[in-house]
Design a protein around this motif. Sequence first.
Motif, PDB file in Angstrom:
ATOM      1  N   ILE A 136       0.845  -1.196   0.000  1.00 18.42           N
ATOM      2  CA  ILE A 136       0.000   0.000   0.000  1.00 18.42           C
ATOM      3  C   ILE A 136       0.884   1.251   0.000  1.00 18.42           C
ATOM      4  O   ILE A 136       0.579   2.235  -0.663  1.00 18.42           O
ATOM      5  CB  ILE A 136      -0.980  -0.021   1.194  1.00 18.42           C
ATOM      6  N   TYR A 137       2.000   1.192   0.717  1.00 14.22           N
ATOM      7  CA  TYR A 137       2.953   2.303   0.714  1.00 14.22           C
ATOM      8  C   TYR A 137       3.462   2.564  -0.700  1.00 14.22           C
ATOM      9  O   TYR A 137       3.521   3.704  -1.147  1.00 14.22           O
ATOM     10  CB  TYR A 137       4.118   1.976   1.657  1.00 14.22           C
ATOM     11  N   VAL A 138       3.825   1.504  -1.411  1.00 16.79           N
ATOM     12  CA  VAL A 138       4.345   1.638  -2.772  1.00 16.79           C
ATOM     13  C   VAL A 138       3.268   2.202  -3.700  1.00 16.79           C
ATOM     14  O   VAL A 138       3.554   3.050  -4.553  1.00 16.79           O
ATOM     15  CB  VAL A 138       4.861   0.285  -3.304  1.00 16.79           C
ATOM     16  N   ILE A 139       2.044   1.752  -3.536  1.00 15.27           N
ATOM     17  CA  ILE A 139       0.943   2.271  -4.353  1.00 15.27           C
ATOM     18  C   ILE A 139       0.766   3.767  -4.107  1.00 15.27           C
ATOM     19  O   ILE A 139       0.585   4.551  -5.041  1.00 15.27           O
ATOM     20  CB  ILE A 139      -0.357   1.488  -4.067  1.00 15.27           C
ATOM     21  N   GLY A 140       0.840   4.181  -2.842  1.00 18.82           N
ATOM     22  CA  GLY A 140       0.730   5.607  -2.515  1.00 18.82           C
ATOM     23  C   GLY A 140       1.841   6.428  -3.130  1.00 18.82           C
ATOM     24  O   GLY A 140       1.603   7.492  -3.716  1.00 18.82           O
ATOM     25  N   MET A 141       3.067   5.940  -3.039  1.00 17.82           N
ATOM     26  CA  MET A 141       4.195   6.674  -3.615  1.00 17.82           C
ATOM     27  C   MET A 141       4.104   6.690  -5.148  1.00 17.82           C
ATOM     28  O   MET A 141       4.470   7.680  -5.785  1.00 17.82           O
ATOM     29  CB  MET A 141       5.521   6.071  -3.163  1.00 17.82           C
ATOM     30  N   ALA A 142       3.600   5.618  -5.737  1.00 13.43           N
ATOM     31  CA  ALA A 142       3.408   5.589  -7.184  1.00 13.43           C
ATOM     32  C   ALA A 142       2.342   6.606  -7.599  1.00 13.43           C
ATOM     33  O   ALA A 142       2.466   7.258  -8.649  1.00 13.43           O
ATOM     34  CB  ALA A 142       3.023   4.188  -7.647  1.00 13.43           C
ATOM     35  N   LEU A 143       1.310   6.772  -6.788  1.00 10.21           N
ATOM     36  CA  LEU A 143       0.296   7.795  -7.074  1.00 10.21           C
ATOM     37  C   LEU A 143       0.907   9.195  -7.042  1.00 10.21           C
ATOM     38  O   LEU A 143       0.521  10.063  -7.836  1.00 10.21           O
ATOM     39  CB  LEU A 143      -0.860   7.704  -6.078  1.00 10.21           C
ATOM     40  N   VAL A 144       1.858   9.414  -6.137  1.00  6.79           N
ATOM     41  CA  VAL A 144       2.532  10.716  -6.073  1.00  6.79           C
ATOM     42  C   VAL A 144       3.314  10.957  -7.362  1.00  6.79           C
ATOM     43  O   VAL A 144       3.245  12.038  -7.951  1.00  6.79           O
ATOM     44  CB  VAL A 144       3.454  10.803  -4.840  1.00  6.79           C
ATOM     45  N   VAL A 145       4.044   9.944  -7.819  1.00  9.34           N
ATOM     46  CA  VAL A 145       4.821  10.093  -9.056  1.00  9.34           C
ATOM     47  C   VAL A 145       3.900  10.320 -10.255  1.00  9.34           C
ATOM     48  O   VAL A 145       4.145  11.205 -11.085  1.00  9.34           O
ATOM     49  CB  VAL A 145       5.725   8.851  -9.287  1.00  9.34           C
ATOM     50  N   ILE A 146       2.838   9.548 -10.343  1.00  8.70           N
ATOM     51  CA  ILE A 146       1.890   9.699 -11.457  1.00  8.70           C
ATOM     52  C   ILE A 146       1.221  11.074 -11.401  1.00  8.70           C
ATOM     53  O   ILE A 146       1.077  11.753 -12.416  1.00  8.70           O
ATOM     54  CB  ILE A 146       0.844   8.574 -11.437  1.00  8.70           C
ATOM     55  N   GLY A 147       0.820  11.497 -10.213  1.00  7.78           N
ATOM     56  CA  GLY A 147       0.204  12.806 -10.056  1.00  7.78           C
ATOM     57  C   GLY A 147       1.149  13.937 -10.415  1.00  7.78           C
ATOM     58  O   GLY A 147       0.741  14.957 -10.977  1.00  7.78           O
ATOM     59  N   PHE A 148       2.435  13.760 -10.112  1.00  6.60           N
ATOM     60  CA  PHE A 148       3.433  14.767 -10.447  1.00  6.60           C
ATOM     61  C   PHE A 148       3.585  14.907 -11.961  1.00  6.60           C
ATOM     62  O   PHE A 148       3.824  15.992 -12.474  1.00  6.60           O
ATOM     63  CB  PHE A 148       4.777  14.395  -9.813  1.00  6.60           C
ATOM     64  N   CYS A 149       3.430  13.798 -12.669  1.00  6.08           N
ATOM     65  CA  CYS A 149       3.564  13.802 -14.133  1.00  6.08           C
ATOM     66  C   CYS A 149       2.289  14.264 -14.837  1.00  6.08           C
ATOM     67  O   CYS A 149       2.331  14.676 -15.992  1.00  6.08           O
ATOM     68  CB  CYS A 149       3.952  12.414 -14.627  1.00  6.08           C
ATOM     69  N   CYS A 150       1.157  14.179 -14.168  1.00 10.68           N
ATOM     70  CA  CYS A 150      -0.118  14.632 -14.738  1.00 10.68           C
ATOM     71  C   CYS A 150      -0.262  16.142 -14.546  1.00 10.68           C
ATOM     72  O   CYS A 150       0.437  16.732 -13.734  1.00 10.68           O
ATOM     73  CB  CYS A 150      -1.279  13.937 -14.032  1.00 10.68           C
ATOM     74  N   PRO A 151      -1.196  16.768 -15.263  1.00  7.93           N
ATOM     75  CA  PRO A 151      -1.438  18.202 -15.030  1.00  7.93           C
ATOM     76  C   PRO A 151      -1.861  18.450 -13.584  1.00  7.93           C
ATOM     77  O   PRO A 151      -2.803  17.837 -13.090  1.00  7.93           O
ATOM     78  CB  PRO A 151      -2.573  18.532 -15.996  1.00  7.93           C
ATOM     79  N   MET A 152      -1.114  19.328 -12.889  1.00  7.16           N
ATOM     80  CA  MET A 152      -1.396  19.615 -11.489  1.00  7.16           C
ATOM     81  C   MET A 152      -2.236  20.878 -11.317  1.00  7.16           C
ATOM     82  O   MET A 152      -3.054  20.967 -10.419  1.00  7.16           O
ATOM     83  CB  MET A 152      -0.092  19.746 -10.706  1.00  7.16           C
ATOM     84  N   PHE A 153      -1.991  21.852 -12.162  1.00  5.16           N
ATOM     85  CA  PHE A 153      -2.709  23.119 -12.087  1.00  5.16           C
ATOM     86  C   PHE A 153      -3.076  23.549 -13.494  1.00  5.16           C
ATOM     87  O   PHE A 153      -2.339  23.320 -14.434  1.00  5.16           O
ATOM     88  CB  PHE A 153      -1.842  24.197 -11.422  1.00  5.16           C
ATOM     89  N   SER A 154      -4.217  24.183 -13.623  1.00  7.05           N
ATOM     90  CA  SER A 154      -4.650  24.616 -14.952  1.00  7.05           C
ATOM     91  C   SER A 154      -5.075  26.076 -14.902  1.00  7.05           C
ATOM     92  O   SER A 154      -5.476  26.583 -13.870  1.00  7.05           O
ATOM     93  CB  SER A 154      -5.820  23.755 -15.431  1.00  7.05           C
TER      94      SER A 154
END
Length: 139
Positions: free
Chosen positions: A11-29
């Motif tokens: 679950i920790y790895v999934i959470g950290m992977a979500l952070v990486v994916i979120g960082f690569c996705c549009p964060m602000f528009s």
Amino acid sequence: MAKKNSLMPYIYVIGMALVVIGFCCPMFSGVIGSSSNGFKFINFKNSSFVTIGALLIFVGAVAGIAFNFVSIKGKDSDMLKLVALLVSIVGGVILVIGFTTSGGVYKALGKGLLKHAAAGFYLVITGWIVALLGKFISK
């Protein structure tokens, strides 16, 4: 005695992977063009709080994933994972402080932080929460 096979440590790895994916996705528009991912905040010409915060978010999350798969003896592994998560969260705090104290576009973004937030921003926040839960529940 049979070794207990559990998915809770991942679950920790999934959470950290979500952070990486979120960082690569549009964060602000809306403020910095059509959409901006975390990499658009990294600018080495003038090393500001925004650049430092963005780097810490990404590097902390990638290090947290790496520490999960590298064989480290004893309690050091758990401590390194916790430090990586805290580095990523501190990077987020530094990024928000940089938004509110820097001038120009960043200050405008800081004023309406949640108003301009996109999917990547929410993925990063969700990833931190999931990683924290995974870190402390998997014990």
